[in-house]
Design a protein around this motif. Sequence first.
Motif: not given
Ligand code: ASP
Length: 609
Positions: A196-198, A220-225, A242-244, A256-258, A463-465, A510-512
């Motif tokens: 869910p990045e919106g 990769p939000q979910i997997f990195k968490q 990838l975002r449509d 691409m993101q770092l 941001h994301h939830p 910071v994440r929940i």
């Molecule tokens: N996943 C977020 C994004 O792509 C970045 C993050 O919160 O680490 O914008």
Amino acid sequence: MTDANTADTGMPSQEKPKPNLARGLRTHYCGELTEAEVGQHVSVCGWVDRRREHGEHLAFVDLRDHTGIIQCVVDERIDVRSEYISRITGVVRLRPEGTANENLKTGTLEIGDCDVEILNRAEPPPFSLHDESIGGQQRTSTDETTRLRYRYIDLRRQRMQHNLRTRAKVNSCFRTSMERLGFLEVETPMLIASTPEGARDFVVPSRLHPNSFYALPQSPQIFKQLSMVGGVDRYYQIARCLRDEDLRADRQFEFMQLDLEASFVTHMEIMDFVNEAVLDATQAIMGWRPDAIPSISWHDAQDRFGTDKPDMRFGLELQELTSIFAETQARVFQAECIKGFALPGGSSLSRNRIDELTEKTKSWGAKGLAWFRVGEELSLDGALTRFMSQQEQAAITAALGASKGDLLLLIADKRAVANQVLGRLRLEVGEPDEKASRLKFVWVVDFPLFEGFSDDGAPIPAHHPFTMPHPEDLSILETFADGEASKLLGVRSLAYDLVLNGWELGSGSVRISTPELQRLVFSLLGMTDNEVEERFGFMVNAFKYGTPPHAGFALGIDRFVSILLEEETIREVIAFPKTQSGSDPLTGAPTSISPQHLRELGIRPSKPS
Ligand code: ASP
């Protein structure tokens, strides 16, 4: 002369220099040759950049590779043309007096007594590979669709070679910095369930699971968490996302993101990690290190610059003027908020230009623009002065710090509208201060948790939830009752953005990390227990099994590199980008697929709704 079609090109003959491991069929790259090599027998390989005839039996052939160009003097009649692939062997010598080319790194040199092997012939290229000076930069005037259709030719241009190599260097610096900081590179999957990045997901139908789809990762939000739950401690990846989305602005479907995430840290450490990575890379590319990166709260950014991505290369800060008009009788100034700024020297703007600015402010949502020229003894000149007292005029001039010759620009409206419109106006009339650094980074911190409400009344996450609410505002969430919805908009989060020259470079939070709080946020977002279970059950479940506190960030590499290189679009720093409308003129993607393939996937095409 030998020809690829008749001679063995891979194996040079006995008397020629032997190929070596570092350079393959060549002994040197074209642009590498220096006066130290004069007298040496060398071989260079590449594309024929130009060929000039000098009489019957003498030709100058400029050979090009990614390092540059070297002039080769050929004493026999040969049929080499532009873009022919050649290997030229000969002896390096100084060019005759007076014939040096100052514009070329190798301009004092040439290769003489040349033997030219044509390794492959080439059709004439569809456009010139020689850039022109456009806006003080070496650029091409070839239209972009043609360039993208023949991207493999366009990439040979010096500027594109430089851009690709700069990009690779940035990536390499990022890896070095992240590894020095103890981050582990972990690759996350491309075929996943939705993140869910919106944005809208790109989906991939599954052949083995009819009527089921994978989503391509929006990040990769979910997997990195989950990797934090898995004890990775510090994760990073140069990740494809990838975002449509509609490609209105300078965006691509894939970018691409770092991407990074770390356990047992606060937002302060994350910002420091990113500072190091970004400043190291900037230093490697620019040769100087920007100053330490300052922070500003989201609230102050809105208040002072009218945006959450302030361009800090110039001033023109917005000033509060509301109280000055507390007693005003003039309708135009009876508003929730009056703000403005003084444009130095702006009095000289023509009436046409000011009218144009007024129209723009209206198209951005304001009712109009109040403007005044500052004259002798700070007197104001403008249509609205007749509705203002002398005290009001003097007070706004003082509050805006105006001098003679300035133009005062004011908006009276709801606070959010005044900020937003003035923020855009500031960018429209402001120019980077010449003395300021070309690169102005700033952190924007304490973003709101929610950015508004959807049609069905549910708050929309800014941001994301998975973003942690600000600890000082947690009680608002915990005691929140229906009917107090607007209170939610005041809740801050531990989310932060990195901004460069007015562009959002990246964001993080910071994440929940507890299932209880995560469930509370999901429920505030209007998700039922069943929906949570279905979409994120695995994640909430994972959090039950020992989740360290964690935080992270992701930085857009395409944007970062394009700003470093002063490119106007990110497409200039992507090897094979799509057009603005998301198609690829080179391969024709997106294309239809065969009826048989569709049948295998259980898909019957119909008109999209
Ligand atoms: N996943 C977020 C994004 O792509 C970045 C993050 O919160 O680490 O914008």
